[in-house]
Design an enzyme around this catalytic site. Structure first.
Site, PDB file in Angstrom:
ATOM      1  CG  PHE A 188      -2.099  -1.401   1.517  1.00 31.97           C
ATOM      2  CD1 PHE A 188      -2.257  -2.242   0.963  1.00 31.97           C
ATOM      3  CD2 PHE A 188      -2.003  -1.970   2.264  1.00 31.97           C
ATOM      4  CE1 PHE A 188      -3.057  -2.773   0.091  1.00 31.97           C
ATOM      5  CE2 PHE A 188      -2.539  -3.191   2.673  1.00 31.97           C
ATOM      6  CZ  PHE A 188      -3.445  -3.619   1.504  1.00 31.97           C
ATOM      7  CG  ASN A 217      -6.701 -12.967 -13.675  1.00 33.22           C
ATOM      8  OD1 ASN A 217      -7.843 -12.659 -13.851  1.00 33.22           O
ATOM      9  ND2 ASN A 217      -6.206 -13.785 -13.278  1.00 33.22           N
ATOM     10  N   PRO A 218      -9.706 -11.164 -15.317  1.00 37.52           N
ATOM     11  CG  PRO A 218     -11.147 -10.725 -16.793  1.00 37.52           C
ATOM     12  CD  PRO A 218      -9.449 -11.674 -16.286  1.00 37.52           C
ATOM     13  N   GLY A 224      -4.421   0.832 -14.999  1.00 32.99           N
ATOM     14  CA  GLY A 224      -4.171  -0.179 -13.587  1.00 32.99           C
ATOM     15  C   GLY A 224      -5.399  -0.274 -12.558  1.00 32.99           C
ATOM     16  N   GLY A 250      -5.052  -0.782  -8.635  1.00 32.14           N
ATOM     17  CA  GLY A 250      -4.245  -1.228  -7.827  1.00 32.14           C
ATOM     18  C   GLY A 250      -5.324   0.177  -6.569  1.00 32.14           C
ATOM     19  CD  GLU A 251      -2.031   3.948  -5.954  1.00 33.09           C
ATOM     20  OE1 GLU A 251      -1.647   4.752  -5.470  1.00 33.09           O
ATOM     21  OE2 GLU A 251      -1.295   3.105  -6.800  1.00 33.09           O
TER      22      GLU A 251
END
Lengths: 360, 750
Positions: B249, B642-643, B713, B715-716
């Site tokens: 994180f 990758n769903p 992306g 991730g956030e």
């Protein structure tokens, strides 16, 4: 963590003898004690491991109908014991509203009664705390006081007792059975924990070496089984201590309350039996339209002596609302089965039946 | 994913493995405990280090009882500023943009509570812990400065990592003057600590002048170079292993003092040393999200179009270093406005230095912006989703550049449809559930940049038909080992089970930084290029070999698939990779690749992922306990490799949004500066019961500019939009506008 002796007595008498030495502490589930030791809050010189003592892990119905819960019964086992759940549904609900499954599997009944406050200043060895170190002062005053007491606090200490389990127990006149060097004795749970006064370190009436062997729920507790609820307010839906909680138990005959019990949690250094509230409810019809107003008046009586110990005045209003709701829920009847979210405001409310008895 | 998404031309195509919702390749390792995290390493002769930390927030350590610690059984060494050996680099220096000033016992100054002030090395963890306690530090303490008003305000030179602190476009005052309506929103966000499930840990072992460190790192090559500089050995003498990270994180991207002390200790005692921080110690030197106090003004005309948007943020940082949560920058790239002004003020307080924490700036700033948008929509009497659509930006509001792709309109439509937004009453307190709880619906827009870093990869095709991809990529729970292996398989033209992906070690080619939601794009680009390079070389061999059925096909005339090269114009003519290598007398063939953004695309386009989050909350009408009963998000983030894993990242981010909105709140005592809820009993994150229904949907988006693979992306972005949507739903349920996160029961009580 300090170096300490570890002893594993074979009998209650041996345990009491081993724990009578200064600095000794009993170890059962360890869910609170080990945390305190790792934080440096508690540094016992000797741990007396009672987990292998025989005869302390049974749930028995006594001949007079009382239920005796051995001190080593785990929270999980007690909360899932069918006979116990039927007799004391609000106690089971309180148990299941507390901690997490993993903790409930380890934590014991005796340890729950003996758990220490969650006051951050008590936990922090670098803060002044009269409860941890008599005479040191109290850094909780003027600190973060959201979770601190609004009843029974003193200048010396504003901490609260965090137990859920003890709240319905104290409403139901539970008794603590104690073994000591001078033999066995028993104390009402309501009188077991001390208010802080000038000596907050003196947390309970236990004398050195004394061991809780059982908690006993008197036979009359079953009178309330059809109208007993525990309600716990907190931001997180599960796995959080109460901001404030209430246990309400009503004995109802012909639609009217013949006896009422109310207790509050997380408002004082002990599970708080709200005796001042109870007379307001006797004789009241639970199906009458104005029941909620009656419940509110009772809740106001319960909090009449309350005063903020810091920036927590709203906790008093919240406590009144939680107590009111707990009474309304109890009036509606114990749920037919344990709610998926025990003790939660988001648990469904059972529909009130004409008999006022949905528990069967 | 549709096959119209362009793939790089060449011998291989993306889409056979990539795009599939595969389960985690490392799933069994993780659930059986076979995955090795840093603290799991126990080399022979291991000693244990524990650092003592300061209980005051400002001042000086005046004494440490080193003798008491040293005589404790099992204690081997005590390191203090008095005996700490020199380091090759100043811990208070700023060697590069990811250097944070840190404490490695360079002096006796205390600058925040929880700061390391000594290190004890012992035979056991318990002895080291007790040794650290026995140091019984004494201090010359000064009053702590905690909170916006106690700290010292200043104009920061930069916010975030090197971003300008202020921005203006157009004339906001003229915009407000011309507006039919101006709304103001004030909101505060608290300090938050990362608290990955895996606390930081390091095991350091010296062999002569060679150093091996097992340490979770989101930036393996950078960390390796930093260790080398601190310990004055060549970078190639340092091996950094980080095969699995239990959540980073952002907090595991930056070197910290205790890591240096552990390596120092290993050299001093001549043994491997392990240092694992406790949960309580996670609330100190390891970074956090700084608190913000935000003030927004929105001017709107009669048609519901913004005439001006002003976003000011006060962000806390430490007394000795600068990382300002760039909250106001969240307003730069989302809503169309002719006039835009953002401004940051710093406040120095006596905490550790903040750092990047999942969506740094975007999370806190989005919370403020989305609340402000909701308030403006309500004042206009306009549906908040309609208001957002009226202010939809076709080009980047700050730069004026076109977006490389932007399927936000589709996200709004998909999310609204999945949620059932239609028919939402405009006024608050209009909906109840069957139990009588107040029900509210809120929306928030999600947005996050699509950056790339730089990465390299090495590919090997072996005669036995297998492939190897090597890159110092970072598996930190997000699923990189799986998603990158899918790209590797496509890049090599192999089935997934024929490909080994080696990652997580500094011995491998630099995989770049796993941060900024750019890891899959960056490392994936390098991997695909490396695989393509190996297949290209193989194609050269085959097409020049008279014995091959592919002879004469021309270098561009063959494609690699499932371990065979095929003639592009005649699928029946093909040959296995292994046969080509065997005839050439080669055991294997290697390829190399790099991943980075094309500077021309970077100059021309604004690149962002987008999404729309819809929240339903239930609020008890008397007790005001809040529960997020439903959270629905629709996200467009370019090509999805990758769903399954992408949805996992997105739902995890959305749950973080619940955490931001209702739970996380680091409480520092204002007198001492000590964090008073420094454990999971006190510092709350959501549990399962707080997230009963969280769904993320993927909206198709083709991006021809973000990189050759079309990857943004995930991730956030899930954090953004969510906190605001929940706060807006709380308003819709209760009629109360929260002015602070997390939203507390007492804030709603009336």
């Amino acid at each position: 963590m300090n170096l300490f002796d570890y002893v594993r007595p074979a009998s209650v008498a041996e345990a009491v003898a081993a724990a009578s030495a200064p600095g000794a502490a009993y170890l059962a589930g360890g869910t609170n004690l080990l945390d305190l030791m790792k934080a440096g809050t508690h540094r016992p010189a000797r741990l007396v491991d009672i987990t292998r003592l025989p005869g302390l892990d049974a749930i028995e119905v006594l001949p007079d109908g009382a239920i005796r819960i051995g001190a080593l019964v785990t929270n999980a086992d007690l909360a899932r014991d069918p006979a116990f759940v039927a007799a004391a549904p609000a106690v089971a609900e309180a148990l299941l509203s507390g901690a997490s499954p993993q903790l409930r599997n380890a934590a014991t009944v005796g340890g729950n009664v003996m758990q220490r406050t969650r006051c951050a200043y008590f936990y922090d060895p670098d803060s002044a705390c009269n409860r941890r170190e008599p005479g040191a002062g109290c850094d909780a005053h003027g600190g973060d006081t959201r979770g601190q007491a609004v009843l029974g606090w003193s200048e010396a200490c504003i901490a609260t007792h965090p137990s859920d389990f003890c709240v319905p127990l104290v409403a139901l006149d539970a008794v603590v059975e104690i073994a000591g060097a001078d033999g066995a004795r028993e104390v009402a749970l309501e009188a077991f924990h001390n208010l802080p006064g000038d000596d907050p370190a003196n947390e309970t009436v236990l004398r050195p070496g004394e061991l809780i062997t059982a908690i006993r729920l008197p036979a009359e507790a079953a009178r309330f089984k059809a109208h007993a609820r525990y309600l716990k307010l907190r931001e997180r839906t599960s796995y959080a201590f109460a901001l404030v909680s209430a246990a309400a138990s009503l004995a109802i005959e012909d639609g009217a309350i013949v006896e009422a019990r109310l207790a509050l949690g997380a408002v004082a250094a002990k599970p708080w039996r709200a005796r001042a509230a109870e007379p307001h409810l006797v004789g009241v019809s639970v199906t009458a339209a104005g029941f909620e107003e009656v419940a509110r008046r009772a809740a106001e009586a319960a909090l009449q002596e309350a005063r903020p110990s810091g920036d927590n005045a709203r906790k008093i209003e919240l406590a009144m609302r939680v107590a009111t709701r707990a009474l309304v829920l109890a009036a509606a009847g114990s749920p037919a089965r344990m709610p998926a979210l025990p003790g939660s405001v988001f648990a469904p409310v059972p529909t009130l039946t004409a008999a006022g008895d949905v528990h069967g | 994913m549709a096959d119209i998404i362009p793939t790089p031309t060449g011998h291989v195509r993306l889409g056979s493995n990539a795009g599939q919702p595969l389960t985690r390749r490392d799933g069994v390792l993780k659930v059986t405990g076979a995955a090795t995290y840093a603290a799991d390493n126990r080399p022979d002769g291991l000693a244990y280090a524990v650092f003592a930390h300061s209980s005051v927030a400002r001042g000086r350590v005046t004494s440490l009882d080193v003798d008491a610690a040293k005589v404790h059984p099992g204690v081997i060494e005590v390191i203090t500023p008095a005996n700490r050996p020199p380091l090759g680099r100043d811990p208070d220096g700023k060697a590069h943009m990811f250097s944070w000033r840190t404490e490695a016992l360079q002096n006796d100054t205390v600058r925040y509570a929880g700061q390391p002030i000594a290190l004890v090395v012992a035979e056991t963890l318990e002895a080291a812990t007790e040794g650290a306690r026995l140091l019984a530090p004494r201090y010359a303490a000064e009053p702590a400065r905690i909170g916006f008003d106690a700290g010292e305000a200043y104009d920061p030179p930069a916010v975030g990592i090197g971003s300008p602190p202020n921005f203006a476009k157009g004339d906001v005052e003229a915009g407000f003057a011309a507006a039919d309506q101006v709304t103001e929103t004030r909101i505060e966000t608290p300090l938050q600590y990362h608290n990955a499930l895996e606390p930081h840990a390091i095991v350091a072992a010296w062999d002569g002048d060679r150093l091996t460190v097992d340490v979770p790192s989101q930036a393996i090559a950078m960390a390796r170079n930093d260790f080398a500089a601190y310990f004055e050995v060549p970078p190639e003498n340092v091996t950094l292993r980080s095969p699995f990270i239990g959540g980073g994180f952002g907090s595991k991207a930056i070197l910290n003092g205790p890591q240096l002390l552990c390596v120092l200790a290993a050299r001093m005692v001549g043994r491997p040393v392990k240092l694992a921080v406790t949960r309580q110690q996670m609330f100190g030197h390891l970074g956090h999200r700084g608190a913000t106090r935000q003030h927004l003004r929105l001017g709107v005309d009669g048609e519901g179009h913004l005439t001006a948007l002003e976003h000011n943020a006060i962000s806390t940082t430490s007394s000795f270093d600068d990382f300002l949560e760039p909250a106001a920058n969240a307003s730069h790239n989302l809503y169309a406005t002719p006039a835009l002004k953002t401004h940051h003020t710093g406040v120095r307080v006596d905490t550790g230095t903040p750092g990047p924490m999942r969506a740094p700036g975007e999370a806190s700033g989005s919370a403020g912006l989305e609340c402000a948008m909701d308030e403006a929509a309500a004042a206009l009497g306009l549906d908040p989703l309609e208001f957002r659509l009226r202010n939809y930006s076709e080009t980047d509001p700050a730069s004026g550049k076109p977006f490389s792709s932007k399927a936000l309109r589709e996200c709004y439509a998909e999310g609204a449809s999945r949620f059932g937004w239609a028919g939402r009453p405009l006024a608050p307190r209009q909906m109840r559930d069957e139990a009588g709880c107040l029900v509210g619906w809120g929306v928030g827009t999600a947005m996050f940049p699509a950056p790339m870093f730089q990465a390299k990869a090495r590919a090997t095709l072996a005669r036995d038909g297998t492939g190897l991809m090597e890159i110092a990529a970072v598996e930190m729970g997000q699923g990189a080992l799986t998603a990158l292996a899918q790209i590797a398989a496509d890049g090599l033209g192999l089935d997934g089970d024929k490909v080994e992906l080696r990652a997580g070690s500094s011995e491998l080619p630099d995989g770049g930084i796993a941060g900024g939601s750019g890891h899959t794009a960056t490392a994936g680009s390098a991997i695909f290029a490396a695989g393509s390079d190996a297949v290209r070389k193989l194609a050269e061999l085959a097409t020049r070999d008279e014995a091959s059925p592919l002879f004469g096909a021309g270098n561009a005339g063959v494609v690699g698939r499932a371990g065979r090269l095929h003639r592009a114009d005649d699928e029946r003519r093909s040959e296995a990779y292994g046969d080509i290598l065997q005839r050439a007398g080669l055991s294997h063939i290697e390829g190399e690749g790099a991943g980075a953004r094309d500077p021309a695309d970077a100059a021309e386009y604004a690149m962002f992922s987008h999404g729309a989050v819809f929240a339903e909350v239930k609020v008890d009408p008397d007790l005001y306990q809040i529960r997020v009963s439903r959270l629905v998000g629709a996200f467009a983030a370019g090509r999805i490799i990758n769903p399954r894993l992408a949805k996992s990242q997105l739902t995890g981010g959305m749950i973080w949004g619940i955490s931001f909105a209702l739970h996380e709140d680091a409480i520092h005592d204002p007198r001492t500066g000590r964090p008073m809820n420094a454990d999971f009993a006190g510092y709350h994150v959501p549990v399962n019961a707080d997230a009963p229904s969280v769904e993320a949907f993927l909206v198709e988006e083709v991006d021809r500019h973000v990189n050759a693979l079309g990857i943004k992306g995930v991730g956030e972005i899930g954090v953004t939009g969510s906190a605001g949507a929940i706060a807006n739903a709380v308003w819709h349920a209760t009629g109360v506008r929260p002015n602070r996160f997390p939203i507390r029961i007492e804030a709603l009580l009336h």
